[in-house]
Design a protein around this motif. Structure first.
Motif, PDB file in Angstrom:
ATOM      1  N   ILE A  60       1.049  -1.257   0.232  1.00  0.00           N
ATOM      2  CA  ILE A  60       0.138  -0.139   0.022  1.00  0.00           C
ATOM      3  C   ILE A  60       0.969   1.268  -0.011  1.00  0.00           C
ATOM      4  O   ILE A  60       0.621   2.171  -0.785  1.00  0.00           O
ATOM      5  N   VAL A  61       1.861   1.164   0.974  1.00  0.00           N
ATOM      6  CA  VAL A  61       2.682   2.536   0.909  1.00  0.00           C
ATOM      7  C   VAL A  61       3.481   2.542  -0.173  1.00  0.00           C
ATOM      8  O   VAL A  61       3.749   3.604  -0.726  1.00  0.00           O
ATOM      9  N   ASP A  62       4.028   1.645  -0.793  1.00  0.00           N
ATOM     10  CA  ASP A  62       4.908   1.822  -2.024  1.00  0.00           C
ATOM     11  C   ASP A  62       4.026   2.041  -3.101  1.00  0.00           C
ATOM     12  O   ASP A  62       4.392   3.117  -4.026  1.00  0.00           O
ATOM     13  N   ALA A  63       2.759   1.273  -3.384  1.00  0.00           N
ATOM     14  CA  ALA A  63       1.873   1.820  -4.613  1.00  0.00           C
ATOM     15  C   ALA A  63       1.556   3.431  -4.361  1.00  0.00           C
ATOM     16  O   ALA A  63       1.618   4.116  -5.413  1.00  0.00           O
ATOM     17  N   HIS A  64       1.272   3.876  -3.106  1.00  0.00           N
ATOM     18  CA  HIS A  64       0.504   5.110  -3.087  1.00  0.00           C
ATOM     19  C   HIS A  64       1.626   6.114  -3.208  1.00  0.00           C
ATOM     20  O   HIS A  64       1.392   7.067  -3.889  1.00  0.00           O
ATOM     21  N   THR A  65       2.830   5.890  -2.686  1.00  0.00           N
ATOM     22  CA  THR A  65       3.955   6.871  -2.654  1.00  0.00           C
ATOM     23  C   THR A  65       4.425   7.019  -4.369  1.00  0.00           C
ATOM     24  O   THR A  65       4.677   8.165  -4.581  1.00  0.00           O
ATOM     25  N   LEU A  66       4.588   5.952  -5.165  1.00  0.00           N
ATOM     26  CA  LEU A  66       4.816   5.802  -6.307  1.00  0.00           C
ATOM     27  C   LEU A  66       4.053   6.757  -7.276  1.00  0.00           C
ATOM     28  O   LEU A  66       4.207   6.947  -8.453  1.00  0.00           O
ATOM     29  N   GLN A  67       2.731   6.556  -6.898  1.00  0.00           N
ATOM     30  CA  GLN A  67       1.594   7.260  -7.699  1.00  0.00           C
ATOM     31  C   GLN A  67       1.592   8.687  -7.275  1.00  0.00           C
ATOM     32  O   GLN A  67       0.971   9.600  -7.984  1.00  0.00           O
ATOM     33  N   HIS A  68       2.170   9.220  -6.258  1.00  0.00           N
ATOM     34  CA  HIS A  68       2.068  10.591  -5.737  1.00  0.00           C
ATOM     35  C   HIS A  68       3.561  11.058  -5.439  1.00  0.00           C
ATOM     36  O   HIS A  68       3.817  11.806  -4.185  1.00  0.00           O
ATOM     37  N   PRO A  69       4.662  10.870  -6.178  1.00  0.00           N
ATOM     38  CA  PRO A  69       6.072  11.115  -6.080  1.00  0.00           C
ATOM     39  C   PRO A  69       6.179  12.981  -5.746  1.00  0.00           C
ATOM     40  O   PRO A  69       7.105  13.110  -4.755  1.00  0.00           O
ATOM     41  N   GLU A  70       5.232  13.700  -6.049  1.00  0.00           N
ATOM     42  CA  GLU A  70       5.181  14.942  -5.930  1.00  0.00           C
ATOM     43  C   GLU A  70       4.995  15.400  -4.698  1.00  0.00           C
ATOM     44  O   GLU A  70       5.174  16.617  -4.280  1.00  0.00           O
ATOM     45  N   ILE A  71       4.478  14.585  -3.641  1.00  0.00           N
ATOM     46  CA  ILE A  71       4.416  14.950  -2.410  1.00  0.00           C
ATOM     47  C   ILE A  71       5.290  14.168  -1.392  1.00  0.00           C
ATOM     48  O   ILE A  71       5.026  14.191  -0.299  1.00  0.00           O
ATOM     49  N   HIS A  72       6.241  13.743  -2.217  1.00  0.00           N
ATOM     50  CA  HIS A  72       7.319  13.178  -1.351  1.00  0.00           C
ATOM     51  C   HIS A  72       8.597  13.722  -1.869  1.00  0.00           C
ATOM     52  O   HIS A  72       9.021  14.343  -2.773  1.00  0.00           O
ATOM     53  N   GLY A  73       9.858  13.386  -1.024  1.00  0.00           N
ATOM     54  CA  GLY A  73      11.057  13.760  -1.265  1.00  0.00           C
ATOM     55  C   GLY A  73      11.581  12.782  -2.464  1.00  0.00           C
ATOM     56  O   GLY A  73      10.959  11.598  -2.670  1.00  0.00           O
ATOM     57  N   ARG A  74      12.408  13.244  -3.196  1.00  0.00           N
ATOM     58  CA  ARG A  74      13.154  12.429  -4.534  1.00  0.00           C
ATOM     59  C   ARG A  74      13.483  11.022  -4.237  1.00  0.00           C
ATOM     60  O   ARG A  74      13.512  10.063  -4.801  1.00  0.00           O
ATOM     61  N   TRP A  75      14.233  10.680  -3.147  1.00  0.00           N
ATOM     62  CA  TRP A  75      14.813   9.691  -2.839  1.00  0.00           C
ATOM     63  C   TRP A  75      13.889   8.519  -2.298  1.00  0.00           C
ATOM     64  O   TRP A  75      14.030   7.411  -2.302  1.00  0.00           O
ATOM     65  N   ASN A  76      12.540   9.146  -1.888  1.00  0.00           N
ATOM     66  CA  ASN A  76      11.570   8.300  -1.585  1.00  0.00           C
ATOM     67  C   ASN A  76      11.440   7.233  -2.792  1.00  0.00           C
ATOM     68  O   ASN A  76      10.736   5.958  -2.778  1.00  0.00           O
TER      69      ASN A  76
END
Ligand SMILES: [Zn+2]
Length: 177
Positions: A60-76
């Protein structure tokens, strides 16, 4: 949990407060804010007190983060794509103990890779399954798990241009642990 608003600003992205999620296309009324609320509630059909089910949290965390990289830091992007690669391509049974180990590995890795960006797929082309699909379509635990797995697989495939990079990371990481 207002951090994402600051991160979006830092990344030069204007958040849209109404309608569908501007990043993944989830069928929301309040855009990314609602998409994140669904994500944070965490799909309660699944019993996460059961150790066997922890894998779905990571997906869940991986899928959501990779669908929304603009609200995370680049190394995420490196972290979450590497983790999906380790799970899907190497069959690693991920545990909570492995996450800080992967972070440590990447902290050393990135010192020599300051110019390496994992450019995200285009907006709204990051997998067809979204938070609202899982919320609306999961009627029981089994359905919910299947949807989450397919969600993560779809997102992983959308980032395929970077699979070579994360394969190097995965191999280096597996050598260290
Ligand atoms: Zn979204």
């Amino acid at each position: 949990m207002q951090d994402y608003i600051d991160l979006a600003e830092k990344n030069g992205v204007t958040l849209i407060d109404i309608g569908k999620c501007q990043f993944c296309g989830a069928n929301t009324q309040r855009g990314i804010h609602e998409c994140l609320e669904i994500f944070n509630l965490g799909f309660q059909e699944i019993d996460f007190s059961n150790f066997e089910n922890h894998i779905y949290r990571f997906l869940i965390v991986d899928a959501h983060t990779l669908q929304h990289p603009e609200i995370h830091g680049r190394w995420n992007n490196h972290f979450h794509l590497s983790r999906l690669h380790l799970i899907f391509e190497y069959g690693i049974k991920w545990t909570y103990e492995l996450s800080p180990k992967l972070s440590d590995y990447l902290n050393k890795y990135k010192v020599h890779k300051q110019d390496e960006y994992l450019t995200p797929p285009e907006l709204l082309k990051r997998g067809n399954i979204t938070t609202t699909d899982i919320k609306e379509k999961s009627t029981n635990e089994t359905d919910c798990k299947d949807l989450i797995k397919n969600w993560a697989l779809e997102v992983y495939e959308k980032w395929s241009v970077h699979h070579d990079i994360v394969d190097d990371i995965a191999k280096g990481f597996l050598n260290k642990i």
